[in-house]
Write a protein that holds these residues in place. Sequence first.
Motif, PDB file in Angstrom:
ATOM      1  N   ALA A  53       0.835  -1.208   0.000  1.00  0.00           N
ATOM      2  CA  ALA A  53       0.000   0.000   0.000  1.00  0.00           C
ATOM      3  C   ALA A  53       0.868   1.257   0.000  1.00  0.00           C
ATOM      4  N   GLU A  54       1.923   1.264   0.819  1.00  0.00           N
ATOM      5  CA  GLU A  54       2.828   2.418   0.866  1.00  0.00           C
ATOM      6  C   GLU A  54       3.525   2.612  -0.477  1.00  0.00           C
ATOM      7  N   TYR A  55       3.922   1.523  -1.106  1.00  0.00           N
ATOM      8  CA  TYR A  55       4.583   1.594  -2.404  1.00  0.00           C
ATOM      9  C   TYR A  55       3.648   2.215  -3.449  1.00  0.00           C
ATOM     10  N   HIS A  56       2.400   1.739  -3.504  1.00  0.00           N
ATOM     11  CA  HIS A  56       1.458   2.250  -4.497  1.00  0.00           C
ATOM     12  C   HIS A  56       1.141   3.721  -4.252  1.00  0.00           C
ATOM     13  N   GLU A  57       0.993   4.112  -2.998  1.00  0.00           N
ATOM     14  CA  GLU A  57       0.722   5.520  -2.687  1.00  0.00           C
ATOM     15  C   GLU A  57       1.916   6.390  -3.071  1.00  0.00           C
ATOM     16  N   PHE A  58       3.119   5.955  -2.770  1.00  0.00           N
ATOM     17  CA  PHE A  58       4.317   6.721  -3.129  1.00  0.00           C
ATOM     18  C   PHE A  58       4.449   6.824  -4.646  1.00  0.00           C
ATOM     19  N   ARG A  59       4.216   5.723  -5.332  1.00  0.00           N
ATOM     20  CA  ARG A  59       4.294   5.726  -6.801  1.00  0.00           C
ATOM     21  C   ARG A  59       3.263   6.676  -7.399  1.00  0.00           C
ATOM     22  N   ARG A  60       2.055   6.688  -6.838  1.00  0.00           N
ATOM     23  CA  ARG A  60       1.014   7.598  -7.302  1.00  0.00           C
ATOM     24  C   ARG A  60       1.437   9.049  -7.096  1.00  0.00           C
ATOM     25  N   ARG A  61       1.959   9.370  -5.911  1.00  0.00           N
ATOM     26  CA  ARG A  61       2.417  10.735  -5.621  1.00  0.00           C
ATOM     27  C   ARG A  61       3.560  11.145  -6.532  1.00  0.00           C
ATOM     28  N   LEU A  62       4.499  10.251  -6.743  1.00  0.00           N
ATOM     29  CA  LEU A  62       5.651  10.544  -7.590  1.00  0.00           C
ATOM     30  C   LEU A  62       5.208  10.801  -9.029  1.00  0.00           C
ATOM     31  N   ARG A  63       4.318   9.972  -9.534  1.00  0.00           N
ATOM     32  CA  ARG A  63       3.807  10.159 -10.903  1.00  0.00           C
ATOM     33  C   ARG A  63       3.089  11.495 -11.048  1.00  0.00           C
ATOM     34  N   ALA A  64       2.248  11.839 -10.083  1.00  0.00           N
ATOM     35  CA  ALA A  64       1.525  13.109 -10.118  1.00  0.00           C
ATOM     36  C   ALA A  64       2.496  14.285 -10.117  1.00  0.00           C
TER      37      ALA A  64
END
Length: 73
Positions: A53-64
């Motif tokens: 979950a932390e990985y997906h949230e970080f990846r989402r933030r980084l992409r944005a």
Amino acid sequence: GLSISPSEMALVGYLGDYIVQGRYPVAKRAQEAQMLLSHGTHRSTRWSEKDEAEYHEFRRRLRAEVIRTAKQQ
């Protein structure tokens, strides 16, 4: 300019360690393969649902952030 929380920094370090382990000689003993954290304890080698979950949230933030930055240029 991206601010990274301590838990995200630990996640990036964890992923980086696995990238290195995949490219360089593997430890001969299981104890040597465990990653030593900066405060002296070993991080679990198991990937948990919380890690996912932390990985997906970080990846989402980084992409944005990448998209936002690209639009400014």
